[in-house]
Design a protein around this motif. Sequence first.
Motif, mmCIF file in Angstrom:
data_model
loop_
_atom_site.group_PDB
_atom_site.id
_atom_site.type_symbol
_atom_site.label_atom_id
_atom_site.label_comp_id
_atom_site.label_asym_id
_atom_site.label_seq_id
_atom_site.Cartn_x
_atom_site.Cartn_y
_atom_site.Cartn_z
ATOM 1 N N VAL A 63 1.436 15.644 7.367
ATOM 2 C CA VAL A 63 1.870 14.455 6.528
ATOM 3 C C VAL A 63 1.482 13.352 7.060
ATOM 4 O O VAL A 63 1.334 12.670 8.444
ATOM 5 C CB VAL A 63 3.559 14.035 6.596
ATOM 6 N N VAL A 64 0.865 12.444 6.138
ATOM 7 C CA VAL A 64 0.109 10.903 5.805
ATOM 8 C C VAL A 64 0.907 10.110 5.337
ATOM 9 O O VAL A 64 1.468 10.374 4.024
ATOM 10 C CB VAL A 64 -1.236 10.818 6.099
ATOM 11 N N GLY A 65 1.157 8.834 6.107
ATOM 12 C CA GLY A 65 1.714 7.124 4.851
ATOM 13 C C GLY A 65 1.530 6.381 4.966
ATOM 14 O O GLY A 65 0.810 5.498 5.876
ATOM 15 N N SER A 66 2.210 5.395 3.646
ATOM 16 C CA SER A 66 1.865 3.784 5.258
ATOM 17 C C SER A 66 3.291 3.409 4.043
ATOM 18 O O SER A 66 4.243 3.554 3.546
ATOM 19 C CB SER A 66 0.514 3.103 3.806
ATOM 20 N N LEU A 67 2.799 2.483 4.821
ATOM 21 C CA LEU A 67 4.956 1.161 4.628
ATOM 22 C C LEU A 67 3.723 -0.474 4.111
ATOM 23 O O LEU A 67 3.163 -0.356 5.061
ATOM 24 C CB LEU A 67 5.532 1.541 5.337
ATOM 25 N N VAL A 68 3.893 -0.997 2.636
ATOM 26 C CA VAL A 68 2.751 -1.785 2.266
ATOM 27 C C VAL A 68 4.205 -2.962 2.123
ATOM 28 O O VAL A 68 5.182 -3.098 1.065
ATOM 29 C CB VAL A 68 2.824 -1.833 1.493
ATOM 30 N N GLN A 69 4.288 -3.825 2.432
ATOM 31 C CA GLN A 69 5.435 -4.603 2.174
ATOM 32 C C GLN A 69 4.948 -5.409 1.135
ATOM 33 O O GLN A 69 3.987 -6.084 0.925
ATOM 34 C CB GLN A 69 5.352 -6.477 3.576
ATOM 35 N N THR A 70 5.894 -6.173 -0.395
ATOM 36 C CA THR A 70 5.745 -6.335 -1.150
ATOM 37 C C THR A 70 6.577 -7.473 -1.871
ATOM 38 O O THR A 70 5.867 -8.319 -2.303
ATOM 39 C CB THR A 70 5.992 -5.463 -2.791
ATOM 40 N N GLY A 71 6.929 -8.206 -0.730
ATOM 41 C CA GLY A 71 7.269 -9.135 -1.396
ATOM 42 C C GLY A 71 8.842 -9.652 0.174
ATOM 43 O O GLY A 71 8.613 -9.067 1.582
ATOM 44 N N ALA A 72 9.595 -10.481 0.257
ATOM 45 C CA ALA A 72 9.926 -10.866 1.767
ATOM 46 C C ALA A 72 11.426 -9.642 1.987
ATOM 47 O O ALA A 72 10.943 -9.663 3.213
ATOM 48 C CB ALA A 72 11.791 -12.105 1.057
ATOM 49 N N ASN A 73 11.533 -9.412 0.883
ATOM 50 C CA ASN A 73 12.426 -8.084 1.398
ATOM 51 C C ASN A 73 12.465 -6.708 0.921
ATOM 52 O O ASN A 73 13.206 -6.257 0.350
ATOM 53 C CB ASN A 73 14.027 -8.452 1.257
#
Lengths: 432, 170
Positions: free
Chosen positions: A100-110
């Motif tokens: 399993v691979v993946g990512s977390l990307v912030q797109t706004g304040a919350n």
Amino acid sequence: MLKKLRLTLLVVALCSAQANAELVIDVQGVAQPTPVAIVPFGWQGSTPSAPLDVAQVITDDLRRSGRFAPLAERDMLQKPTDGADVDFQDWGFVGVEAVVVGSLVQTGANAYTLEFHLFDVFGRRELVGYRMPASRGTMRGAAHRAADMIYEKLTGIKGVFGTKVAYVSAEEQANGLLYSLTVADQDGENEHKIMESTDPIMSPAWSPDSRQLAYVSFEGNKSSIFIQTLRSGNRYQISNRPGINGAPSFSPDGRKLVVTLGGVDGNLDIFVLDITSRQTRQLTTHRAIDTEGTWSPDGRYIYFTSDRSGGPQVYRILANGGTPERVTFEGSYNARPRLSPDGTRLAMVHNDRGNYRIAVMNLERKDLLVLSTGRQDESPSFAPNSDILIYATRQGRDGVLETVSADGLIRQKMASGRGDVREPVWSPFPRF
Amino acid sequence: MAQIKLFTCVALAALLVGCSSSPSIDDPEPTDTVYGEGATTDGTGNDSMSGGEDVTSKNEDLQTIIYFAFDSSEVRPQDQDLIARHAMQISNDSSYRVRLEGHADERGSREYNIGLGERRSQAVRQLLLIQGVRASQVATVSFGEERPVAHGSSESDYAQNRRVEITYTN
């Protein structure tokens, strides 16, 4: 005149956050767990590190299921965060079957986007890829959903990592026991006390939409049944008849409760209570103890405990009335029936050579399989995928929770940090 | 808890002194106090069992806990007299109200144990009713295994937990 009710009652809204989890989970005994690798997720955002270690949540979920052996991070030859960078030969070399691979990307304040991809190492192909939005509050839930999708792809069984459990605990205080009703994620995290009382709390039961819990409270030294909405913490009394009001369980359509009422003469019988009209309909009339009613998933039958034959045994009756029919015959004590959501199996508390244990009966073959090994095990409750059960067992003086796979092969302990924990009930699948 | 124990002993002693050779069961004053305290002890009144027993036998109605055999709701012969004394006291004063709290040991299923506790409180209730107590004077409640007095898992713990507590509520 002395009328001291000494009622200390506190209803805590579910939205009040509580940081540290009370349940610590300890996995025990596994047959042949599948080797997998969950690579640490990539992170893009305004802070140096991600607000949640998504890979760790997925790793913990899969390990706790007992069916997987996640590879330690230090043994990974590569740590790709993008599917295109997965080298199947390397993963095959370290012996894992899925990555399993993946990512977390912030797109706004919350606002964040969680993305993951699951690969079959030997087949050299992607099995599932998914992207979902999340906030800081929903991120852990999103990670559990990812684990559910991975689990289902690899086992063919629906995952229950995104579900919850409710349970009752009792803690000794200076002037007696303090009882609490708690809702937590199925891994013990994200725990919220929804009700606290110096009088006993019993028999929590989920509504089919998992938004409410019915339970018994002895406020004022009298049993009555409440329904509480989890999100708001609001609750109301649904049954407060003379004598016993106990053992609530929702109908599959959520419109009725099956309850046990005792009346002034204390003869416990099974009743169906319409939640809207509050009208009751008496289903059993025997002088024996009839209690612990529960609906079959198709709504046709109500299974219950009765000692009309001497000791307690499980019976069933058509939900709109009829003649009760005995279901269990093996052993002198079979009580607290609960049906698997797929309707094929019946769990109960069974006296196994002097020990009270959790047993499951295949309703077609009628054979009984004892699943637990304690002396005083109780309150079995099926996970919504029908594949796992949770129940209470003893560890020293205190009650703790255990889960066991329905085939009895994988058992895990959920040790409680505080108090005597009992009466776990597994929530239905959440509705997104 | 120690305080309650002490209080109970003092109250018992006061009652012994207060009542002469023929204790009056019509006088609710001292007994009311004793029972009143019993009602607020979270079911721990049982702790004073050893200290109170021989005093009880010489007095009227001071023992408020009735014990039961395993899987039984039958009042034992030695407790019949005790219940008769309670019955006389309650039926002689229509202002009396009692709550009979049935309890079970921890073995087996919780809601079924509520049933077993209720059977015990009903057994005591029936004995009170046939001896002249009005139904309106008696309430029953079953706590099943939810309020143990002994928290262990030995036979003697179980025996202490299988009980009916008679609580005077006024």
